[in-house]
Each structure stands twice: as structure tokens, then as C-alpha cells.
Scaffold this motif. Structure first.
Motif, PDB file in Angstrom:
ATOM      1  N   PHE A  40      -3.484   8.085  -3.207  1.00  0.00           N
ATOM      2  CA  PHE A  40      -3.225   7.076  -2.183  1.00  0.00           C
ATOM      3  C   PHE A  40      -4.477   6.237  -1.947  1.00  0.00           C
ATOM      4  O   PHE A  40      -5.596   6.740  -1.980  1.00  0.00           O
ATOM      5  N   SER A  41      -4.276   4.950  -1.673  1.00  0.00           N
ATOM      6  CA  SER A  41      -5.419   4.086  -1.379  1.00  0.00           C
ATOM      7  C   SER A  41      -5.994   4.380   0.001  1.00  0.00           C
ATOM      8  O   SER A  41      -7.195   4.239   0.225  1.00  0.00           O
ATOM      9  N   HIS A  42      -5.120   4.777   0.940  1.00  0.00           N
ATOM     10  CA  HIS A  42      -5.558   5.089   2.299  1.00  0.00           C
ATOM     11  C   HIS A  42      -4.856   6.367   2.762  1.00  0.00           C
ATOM     12  O   HIS A  42      -3.663   6.548   2.497  1.00  0.00           O
ATOM     13  N   VAL A  43      -5.616   7.202   3.459  1.00  0.00           N
ATOM     14  CA  VAL A  43      -5.013   8.352   4.130  1.00  0.00           C
ATOM     15  C   VAL A  43      -5.525   8.375   5.570  1.00  0.00           C
ATOM     16  O   VAL A  43      -6.726   8.250   5.818  1.00  0.00           O
ATOM     17  N   LEU A  61       0.831  -1.196   0.000  1.00  0.00           N
ATOM     18  CA  LEU A  61       0.000   0.000   0.000  1.00  0.00           C
ATOM     19  C   LEU A  61       0.868   1.248   0.000  1.00  0.00           C
ATOM     20  O   LEU A  61       2.002   1.238   0.482  1.00  0.00           O
ATOM     21  N   GLU A  62       0.323   2.323  -0.524  1.00  0.00           N
ATOM     22  CA  GLU A  62       0.921   3.644  -0.362  1.00  0.00           C
ATOM     23  C   GLU A  62      -0.059   4.447   0.477  1.00  0.00           C
ATOM     24  O   GLU A  62      -1.168   4.759   0.029  1.00  0.00           O
ATOM     25  N   SER A  84     -10.106   5.694   0.750  1.00  0.00           N
ATOM     26  CA  SER A  84     -10.346   5.305   2.141  1.00  0.00           C
ATOM     27  C   SER A  84      -9.678   6.300   3.076  1.00  0.00           C
ATOM     28  O   SER A  84      -8.449   6.409   3.105  1.00  0.00           O
ATOM     29  N   VAL A  85     -10.498   7.029   3.819  1.00  0.00           N
ATOM     30  CA  VAL A  85      -9.998   8.048   4.749  1.00  0.00           C
ATOM     31  C   VAL A  85     -10.274   7.588   6.182  1.00  0.00           C
ATOM     32  O   VAL A  85     -11.430   7.354   6.557  1.00  0.00           O
ATOM     33  N   TRP A  86      -9.213   7.436   6.952  1.00  0.00           N
ATOM     34  CA  TRP A  86      -9.311   7.029   8.357  1.00  0.00           C
ATOM     35  C   TRP A  86      -8.957   8.245   9.212  1.00  0.00           C
ATOM     36  O   TRP A  86      -7.904   8.864   9.005  1.00  0.00           O
TER      37      TRP A  86
END
Length: 217
Positions: free
Chosen positions: A68-71, A4-5, A96-98
Motif C-alpha cells: 500500500f502507498s499509505h497506511v 490510492l490503495e 507512508s505511515v500515518w
């Protein structure tokens, strides 16, 4: 798992330790923080680190956060900042934002504006500590599992029985995921139903918290 990035906005204690752990797991992490001290601390440990204002949508786009796939957003107690950052990230198309929440109200707002995951480390930590105090042998608590615990049990009354004979799933809503027999250094995961238990064997189980009091292993 695919590499992942991940973007991490806010490199205080929680954000920094999370980013470090993601790197240890083999993923790329791009960090962003407005504090030059936090940026200096992280620059040798993350894939890339930038100093900038995460509440500025232009900064986020220029740094490529939309790809980015996730931040993860962890900006301390700055509720307004984290809400604005989350809104910008969703608007620029982050999948996907966490976001770290600091209060119940904060959590509600973040959910309403589209945060994919809202986490509350203090609440989770308090739950874990309380359960560890009151449930000897607790390994973990699954917050999404409606009171499901990962628990370690030591065999006594189940001595000589097989897992099939004990029928633990039907009797106690308990699932054995690992067994370590006496004098064996490692656990056997996903044991067969004909696995026979002996006094002193250790079990790792999934179990409903409200059923634990009925179990005498």
C-alpha cells in the motif's frame, strides 16, 4: 489525483470515518481490526476488511500491507500497539505511515521510530474550535502554516478599490483566493488583480493570524 490503495488499521470511530471518506473520494481502502463488531460494521463500506491482530508482523505481510502507498494506524488509546504496528509497517517497507497519537509523549515516540505523519485529532479539533469562537468568519486553520488562517471577510472600507490598488499582500501579508460579488451565487477563485470590490462582497483569504487584527476590509 491518482487512485490510492490505503490500509487503515483500527476501525473505531476515527478510523472508520476516515476510511469511509477515502472511499467517497474514489480510493480503495483495506481495513484491519481485531474487533468482529468493527469488522462487520465496515465490511459493506470498504473495499476489503479483515479481522486480525495488527501488532503481528506476519498478519500485516500476509494481507499485503507492504504494497500500500499509505497506511493509517488508528488504534485508540493503545499506545504500545500503535508504536509496534508503526515499527512493523516501516520494517516491511510501507512508503507512508500515518499514525494517530493520543499524547505528546506518544507523538514523540512515533516520530522517532519513523512515522511519516503523526496526527492528534483532539488537539487539532480544540484549535479549530477555539479559533472559530474568537475569529468570526474563520473557514480553516493551517497547522503547517505557522498561524495561517483561511478567513472569510466582508468588504466595507475597501468598497470601490481593485485588488491591485489595495496591495493586500504587501500591506497585510494577505492573499485573496476567492471573491463572491453581491447577488452572485458562486465564488470566483484566483481573482485577477484588476477585480474591483464593492461593499458587501465576500472574500476568502489566506492571512497570518497575527495580522488579522490590523485588517479593516
Amino acid at each position: 489525483m491518482d487512485k490510492l490503495e490505503v490500509g487503515v488499521i483500527g476501525l473505531g470511530k476515527f478510523g472508520y470515518f476516515l476510511a469511509q471518506r477515502l472511499m467517497e473520494l474514489g480510493h480503495d481502502v483495506v481495513g484491519l481490526d481485531s474487533s468482529p463488531d468493527f469488522v462487520r460494521r465496515a465490511q459493506d463500506n470498504l473495499t476489503r476488511v479483515f479481522q486480525g491482530d495488527g501488532t503481528d508482523r506476519t498478519v500485516l505481510e500476509q494481507l499485503g500491507f507492504q504494497h500500500f502507498s499509505h497506511v493509517v494506524v488508528s488504534v485508540g488509546s493503545a499506545m504500545e500497539s500503535s508504536i509496534l504496528i508503526c515499527l512493523h509497517l516501516k520494517e516491511i517497507g510501507v512508503q507512508s505511515v500515518w499514525v494517530k497519537a493520543v499524547s505528546w509523549e506518544h507523538e514523540k515516540v512515533l516520530t522517532k521510530i519513523g512515522a511519516d505523519e503523526v496526527f492528534f485529532p483532539e488537539r487539532y479539533g480544540a484549535q479549530q474550535l477555539a479559533l472559530r469562537m474568537t475569529h468570526p468568519g474563520l473557514i480553516d486553520y493551517l497547522p503547517f502554516g505557522m498561524g495561517v488562517l483561511i478567513q472569510r471577510l466582508t468588504v466595507d472600507k475597501w468598497d470601490g478599490k481593485t485588488l491591485r490598488e489595495l496591495d493586500l499582500t504587501n500591506r497585510f501579508r494577505l492573499q485573496v483566493v476567492a471573491v463572491r460579488h453581491q447577488d452572485v451565487p458562486t465564488f470566483e477563485f484566483l481573482p485577477r488583480a484588476d477585480t474591483r470590490l464593492s461593499r458587501g462582497d465576500e472574500l476568502v483569504v489566506f492571512v497570518q493570524e497575527d495580522m488579522l487584527k490590523n485588517i479593516e476590509p
